[in-house]
Design an enzyme around this catalytic site. Structure first.
Site, PDB file in Angstrom:
ATOM      1  N   ASN A 410       0.836  -1.187   0.000  1.00  0.00           N
ATOM      2  CA  ASN A 410       0.000   0.000   0.000  1.00  0.00           C
ATOM      3  C   ASN A 410       0.879   1.248   0.000  1.00  0.00           C
ATOM      4  O   ASN A 410       1.727   1.409   0.876  1.00  0.00           O
ATOM      5  CB  ASN A 410      -0.893   0.006   1.251  1.00  0.00           C
ATOM      6  CG  ASN A 410      -1.837   1.201   1.277  1.00  0.00           C
ATOM      7  OD1 ASN A 410      -2.762   1.282   0.466  1.00  0.00           O
ATOM      8  ND2 ASN A 410      -1.602   2.126   2.189  1.00  0.00           N
ATOM      9  N   GLU A 411       0.664   2.097  -0.990  1.00  0.00           N
ATOM     10  CA  GLU A 411       1.322   3.415  -1.065  1.00  0.00           C
ATOM     11  C   GLU A 411       2.804   3.328  -0.730  1.00  0.00           C
ATOM     12  O   GLU A 411       3.308   4.041   0.144  1.00  0.00           O
ATOM     13  CB  GLU A 411       0.620   4.394  -0.124  1.00  0.00           C
ATOM     14  CG  GLU A 411      -0.848   4.536  -0.433  1.00  0.00           C
ATOM     15  CD  GLU A 411      -1.543   5.649   0.335  1.00  0.00           C
ATOM     16  OE1 GLU A 411      -0.934   6.190   1.265  1.00  0.00           O
ATOM     17  OE2 GLU A 411      -2.682   5.964  -0.014  1.00  0.00           O
ATOM     18  N   TYR A 485      -7.241  15.734   0.962  1.00  0.00           N
ATOM     19  CA  TYR A 485      -5.836  16.147   0.957  1.00  0.00           C
ATOM     20  C   TYR A 485      -5.473  16.920  -0.321  1.00  0.00           C
ATOM     21  O   TYR A 485      -4.571  17.734  -0.313  1.00  0.00           O
ATOM     22  CB  TYR A 485      -4.892  14.940   1.049  1.00  0.00           C
ATOM     23  CG  TYR A 485      -5.079  14.078   2.261  1.00  0.00           C
ATOM     24  CD1 TYR A 485      -5.038  14.610   3.531  1.00  0.00           C
ATOM     25  CD2 TYR A 485      -5.285  12.707   2.120  1.00  0.00           C
ATOM     26  CE1 TYR A 485      -5.194  13.805   4.648  1.00  0.00           C
ATOM     27  CE2 TYR A 485      -5.432  11.899   3.235  1.00  0.00           C
ATOM     28  CZ  TYR A 485      -5.393  12.446   4.496  1.00  0.00           C
ATOM     29  OH  TYR A 485      -5.550  11.640   5.588  1.00  0.00           O
ATOM     30  N   TRP A 559     -12.808   4.630   2.198  1.00  0.00           N
ATOM     31  CA  TRP A 559     -11.913   4.646   3.369  1.00  0.00           C
ATOM     32  C   TRP A 559     -12.630   5.403   4.457  1.00  0.00           C
ATOM     33  O   TRP A 559     -12.842   6.575   4.300  1.00  0.00           O
ATOM     34  CB  TRP A 559     -10.587   5.318   3.030  1.00  0.00           C
ATOM     35  CG  TRP A 559      -9.601   5.124   4.141  1.00  0.00           C
ATOM     36  CD1 TRP A 559      -9.260   6.025   5.106  1.00  0.00           C
ATOM     37  CD2 TRP A 559      -8.845   3.933   4.416  1.00  0.00           C
ATOM     38  NE1 TRP A 559      -8.335   5.463   5.951  1.00  0.00           N
ATOM     39  CE2 TRP A 559      -8.067   4.189   5.555  1.00  0.00           C
ATOM     40  CE3 TRP A 559      -8.763   2.674   3.795  1.00  0.00           C
ATOM     41  CZ2 TRP A 559      -7.209   3.240   6.102  1.00  0.00           C
ATOM     42  CZ3 TRP A 559      -7.917   1.744   4.333  1.00  0.00           C
ATOM     43  CH2 TRP A 559      -7.141   2.031   5.483  1.00  0.00           C
ATOM     44  N   LYS A 579     -12.421   8.898   9.156  1.00  0.00           N
ATOM     45  CA  LYS A 579     -13.026   8.803   7.824  1.00  0.00           C
ATOM     46  C   LYS A 579     -14.069   7.691   7.740  1.00  0.00           C
ATOM     47  O   LYS A 579     -14.538   7.343   6.664  1.00  0.00           O
ATOM     48  CB  LYS A 579     -11.934   8.586   6.779  1.00  0.00           C
ATOM     49  CG  LYS A 579     -10.963   9.754   6.727  1.00  0.00           C
ATOM     50  CD  LYS A 579     -10.061   9.711   5.522  1.00  0.00           C
ATOM     51  CE  LYS A 579      -9.039  10.828   5.556  1.00  0.00           C
ATOM     52  NZ  LYS A 579      -7.981  10.636   6.587  1.00  0.00           N
TER      53      LYS A 579
HETATM   54  C1  GCB Z   1      -4.212   6.402   2.791  1.00  0.00           C
HETATM   55  C2  GCB Z   1      -3.692   5.190   3.467  1.00  0.00           C
HETATM   56  C3  GCB Z   1      -4.472   4.860   4.711  1.00  0.00           C
HETATM   57  C4  GCB Z   1      -4.743   6.137   5.495  1.00  0.00           C
HETATM   58  C5  GCB Z   1      -5.565   7.063   4.646  1.00  0.00           C
HETATM   59  C6  GCB Z   1      -5.866   8.377   5.339  1.00  0.00           C
HETATM   60  O1  GCB Z   1      -4.040   6.615   1.640  1.00  0.00           O
HETATM   61  O2  GCB Z   1      -3.628   4.091   2.639  1.00  0.00           O
HETATM   62  O3  GCB Z   1      -3.749   3.945   5.469  1.00  0.00           O
HETATM   63  O4  GCB Z   1      -5.383   5.880   6.704  1.00  0.00           O
HETATM   64  O5  GCB Z   1      -4.880   7.345   3.482  1.00  0.00           O
HETATM   65  O6  GCB Z   1      -6.846   8.490   6.044  1.00  0.00           O
HETATM   66  O7  GCB Z   1      -5.075   9.308   5.182  1.00  0.00           O
END
Ligand code: GCB
Length: 873
Positions: A410-411, A485, A559, A579
């Site tokens: 992931n990322e 963001y 998310w 979130k």
């Molecule tokens: C993302 C990550 C995740 C974070 C989320 C966030 O991209 O993969 O683990 O919790 O953003 O809330 O910033």
């Protein structure tokens, strides 16, 4: 079918009762009554039960950081001599993150990685007709060689999933293949017309002589009727392991599995002695389904285009950390299914196996992954741990037909992008070794799990395209936070179209998206970064529309399903990533019901997006626009028994302007047979001078209201002063509109009213509230947003010194009407960092003068976050 499984289990126990009980496989859960200590000297033991972790509290307290180190667990287990001819294993389903296991003082083994299961054969260390001591040291400290190295969630330490003691006859289904079930189900061919099943079985013989056994494998349908059986006589060499393959004849016109119709067949494996005694037994789901992806047409399930829409899930839960009772975890899966989702991404690590089983049963596709998040360490140890972790993951979760995607990263360039310490050369090297690990994992996953899709999640950055890491997996998940963001909500579609144009051979989906939201925060003018539920609705609805209107996008997973612990975060609830579609305690936010309205078509559903517990304020506001959700076409709206509107839903949403009256209101939404009624307390006033209230709160400097559960009052948003009302005469909001992280005092301590304290007016010298004559208790709320505390105290959170530390002063006098209540008020001088200060005093107002809060600057600009006015009778 459940019935049949339990029947089969009873059978095994029966066999054990009839024949000598040394012969049968037995599992005992070792969860209760462990001794636990965090004390290195191993004194101060306390009794705990598993699931357990040691960070539930300190991950949420006011002190930054949480304990990351070694914890010790110990338990005594009595084993009778009748069991001495059995083979004994300890099975750990999840220990975060590194475990060392000892039995009777002997070192048994080590396991790295907090989210996969592991087994140890402890037979040689046991004493019979005696107590045996099991000791486990668990370490959750940062370890450069164990993923995850860094991530946006709390790494709670402890034995947080079940522990089992397994006793087996000498011949049994292997427990030695990365703690898998000892068999793997494959579907070499599946179509509407026919399906083939192949089962690979791993058997171990711990006897010093070769064994003759019988292996019987059968498939039954959902009604319990056996439709295929294969029974073979087998030989396993002395002290050896053997692999057997059973290839069943074609099953014609199989019933296919899908989220809509999760038809499950069952597989039973029996290992028998020559005399027919059952030595070991395994059960598993069988489901016929196939998936594929197409860069232009998205995902296909059973040959048909299928838009995947669902959620990500983290496993922790308010009050439990990651040691969550299974029944609560299972409720999550039911809630997700009931929302109408068809997919869960178990992020960012494998979750409890019970949940995958439930996904098979309820009908939810699964994306499962290992926690290689944000960055990679370039050591052989890190690579090896990562590969082992993926092998455990693939083998332990192989037989769940709901799993359609296996992921592993992931990322992975997140830290690289934000890293200002490394040189360009180091960054280039990081790209190369991270790519190398990804490639190894991708190839390994494809080889090991040929009927699954491989998948990887990326953050919004070109580095994934430049390095070509985004070309490795079969499906790419973009984690996209446009409107949070980055940029604005409509930028999502622009980005997706652009990616599709430039990478026409790549299959993509949106694997994460969503803003933070707090059920206590609300606004009629929602904005990016304000944590309102209204903004959450705008963003999610738009993402849904942008994704569903593009065939090439395979789907989306929000998310996150629930708010979750992320210790370093400071939002309107400290240490929690907000979130979620539901709260940390799983109470749904409004957005959950909106998803239900668009996704779950099973039964008519209506919802009024207002929280009946929160009083509503209408200050110089005739009507309030309320969001209404339904999966029906239209509905009627009644206020206090009168029909006031007929609404038509579009993508689950309609709005109505409700002319609430002062006092209690009954709002009713009726669609077909479905009725939802909410009783709302409304404070409605066009002239505060004549208003009758018990409490009146103002969220100064903010465009959103905040519900304060302690006082049961909804603080109204700020406004410019006008007569007979309230508002600031001067001052500017200390800014949340641009970026909440800039300059906002997150994790305000000494309060739970972050929603009030985190926003404020700066440079306000005069604030007027035209309340009637009377006696009042006035509470004023303050926090220093910027200047570092000069108080040396335990609570000083500023471990990290900011580069441009601001050293100026902010000093002011505070007056309520003509009375000075504080002179030379200096937050930085008198209080710790980010300390929420409440100043309370009484005032008697007469001559219709109203309330005037004067902040007389002495040095710098005064700040103020809120006021609460309470009538004293
Ligand atoms: C993302 C990550 C995740 C974070 C989320 C966030 O991209 O993969 O683990 O919790 O953003 O809330 O910033």
């Amino acid at each position: 079918m459940q019935h049949i499984i339990s029947h089969l289990k009873t059978l095994v126990i029966l066999f054990c009762a009839v024949f000598s009980y040394e012969l049968c496989a037995q599992k005992i859960t070792l969860n209760s009554g462990w001794q636990f200590t965090l004390d290195a000297a191993k004194t101060n033991w306390q009794t705990v039960n598993i699931p357990h972790n040691w960070n539930t509290d300190d991950a949420l307290d006011d002190i930054s950081g949480y304990f990351r180190g070694v914890g010790w667990y110990q338990k005594q287990v009595y084993i009778p001599k009748e069991k001495k001819d059995l083979v004994h294993y300890l099975n750990f389903k999840g220990v975060n993150q590194e475990a060392n296991v000892y039995v009777n003082g002997n070192y048994v083994g080590n396991h790295k990685g907090g989210y996969t299961a592991f087994n140890f054969n402890i037979t040689e260390f046991l004493k019979f007709d005696a107590y045996n001591s099991i000791e486990v040291s668990v370490d959750n400290s940062h370890n450069e060689n164990i993923p995850p190295l860094d991530a946006d969630f709390t790494f709670y330490g402890g034995i947080y999933r079940d522990v089992e003691l397994i006793a087996l006859p000498k011949q049994h289904f292997s427990l030695n293949d990365f703690a898998s079930d000892g068999f793997y189900v494959d579907y070499p061919n599946v179509s509407k017309e026919k399906a083939e099943v192949e089962v690979t079985v791993l058997l171990d013989n711990f006897d010093i002589k070769a064994a003759s056994n019988q292996l019987q494998v059968s498939i039954s349908d959902a009604e319990g009727k056996i439709i295929q059986t294969d029974s073979k006589k087998i030989k396993i060499g002395a002290n050896a392991s053997e692999t057997f393959k059973i290839h069943f004849p074609e099953i014609h016109n199989p019933k296919l599995w899908s989220p809509e119709q999760p038809y499950l067949y069952r597989l039973q494996l029996l290992l028998k002695d020559t005399d027919g005694t059952i030595l070991d037994e395994k059960l598993s789901h069988i489901a016929f389904r196939w998936v594929s992806v197409d860069p232009n047409k998205g995902l296909f399930l059973n040959g048909n285009p299928y838009k995947i829409i669902g959620v990500n899930r983290h496993q922790d839960y308010e009050g439990y950390g990651n040691a969550v009772p299974m029944q609560l975890q299972e409720k999550d899966i039911h809630l997700i299914k009931d929302m109408g989702a068809n997919i869960i991404r178990f992020a960012h690590y494998p979750h409890a196996q019970e949940l995958y089983k439930l996904c098979d049963e309820l009908g939810l596709l699964v994306w499962s992954e290992i926690p290689i998040v944000n960055k990679v360490t370039n050591t052989p140890e890190f690579f090896e741990t990562s590969m082992t972790m993926q092998e455990e993951h693939l083998k332990q979760y192989y037989n769940f037909p709901s799993v359609v995607m296996f992921g592993y990263m992931n990322e992975i360039f997140l830290r690289l992008v934000f890293d200002n310490k490394s040189t360009e050369k180091e960054k280039e090297a990081a790209k190369v070794y991270s790519y190398a690990l990804a490639k190894q994992l991708e190839e390994f996953t494809r080889k090991m799990a040929p009927n699954r899709l491989t998948v990887m999640a990326l953050h919004f950055n070109e580095v994934y395209n430049d390095t070509k890491i985004a070309d490795l997996s079969m499906l790419i998940g973009w984690n996209l936070y446009f409107g949070w963001y980055n940029d604005t909500i409509p930028d999502l579609g622009i980005f997706l179209d652009d990616q599709h144009k430039h990478f026409p051979n790549r299959s993509i989906m949106v694997s994460e998206y969503g803003p933070g939201a707090d059920v206590n925060v609300s606004s009629t003018t929602p904005k990016k970064y304000d944590y309102t539920q209204e903004y959450q609705l705008i963003l999610h609805k738009s993402y849904y529309e942008q994704v569903t209107s593009r065939d090439f996008v395979a789907g989306m997973t929000a998310w996150n399903f629930a708010d979750f612990g992320s210790e370093f975060r400071g939002e309107t609830i400290p240490h929690v990533n907000q979130k979620g579609l539901v709260q940390y305690n799983r109470e749904p936010k409004a957005i959950y019901y909106w998803y239900k309205s668009v996704l779950n078509k099973k039964a008519p559903f209506v919802y009024i997006a207002l929280n009946a517990k929160h009083p509503l304020n209408l200050i110089k506001e005739d009507k309030r626009t309320v969001s209404l959700f339904s999966n029906q076409k239209k509905a009627e709206v009644f206020l206090n028994g009168k029909l006031i509107d007929s609404v038509v839903f579009s993508n689950g949403l309609a709005t109505a302007d409700i002319p609430f009256i002062n006092g209690e209101n009954e709002l009713k939404l009726v669609a077909d047979t479905q009725v939802e009624t909410k009783t709302i307390q409304v404070f409605k006033s066009d002239n505060l001078k004549t208003a009758d209230f018990k409490r009146f709160g103002i969220n100064i400097g903010s465009h959103f209201s905040f519900y304060d559960k302690d006082h049961e009052v909804t603080f109204v948003p700020d406004r410019g002063y006008s007569e007979q009302l309230y508002g600031h005469v001067d001052g500017t909001p200390y800014n949340i509109t641009k970026d909440r992280n800039q300059g906002i005092p997150n994790n305000v301590i000494n309060t739970e009213k972050e929603g009030i304290f985190q926003t404020m007016l700066e440079g306000c010298t005069s604030y007027k509230i035209d309340i009637p004559n009377g006696n009042y208790k006035i509470s004023l709320y303050f926090v220093e947003p910027q200047i570092k505390s000069k108080v040396e105290t335990l609570y000083n959170l500023s471990a990290i010194k900011e580069p441009n530390e601001i050293t100026q002063e902010r000093i002011f006098d505070i007056l309520l009407n003509t009375t000075v209540i504080e002179s030379q008020f200096d937050l930085a001088k008198a209080y710790p960092d980010k300390y929420g200060v409440t100043l309370t005093s009484s005032i008697s107002i007469d001559n219709n003068e109203g309330l005037h809060i004067a902040l007389r600057p002495i040095k710098g600009k005064p700040v103020i976050s809120g006021v609460l006015i309470e009538k004293i009778n």
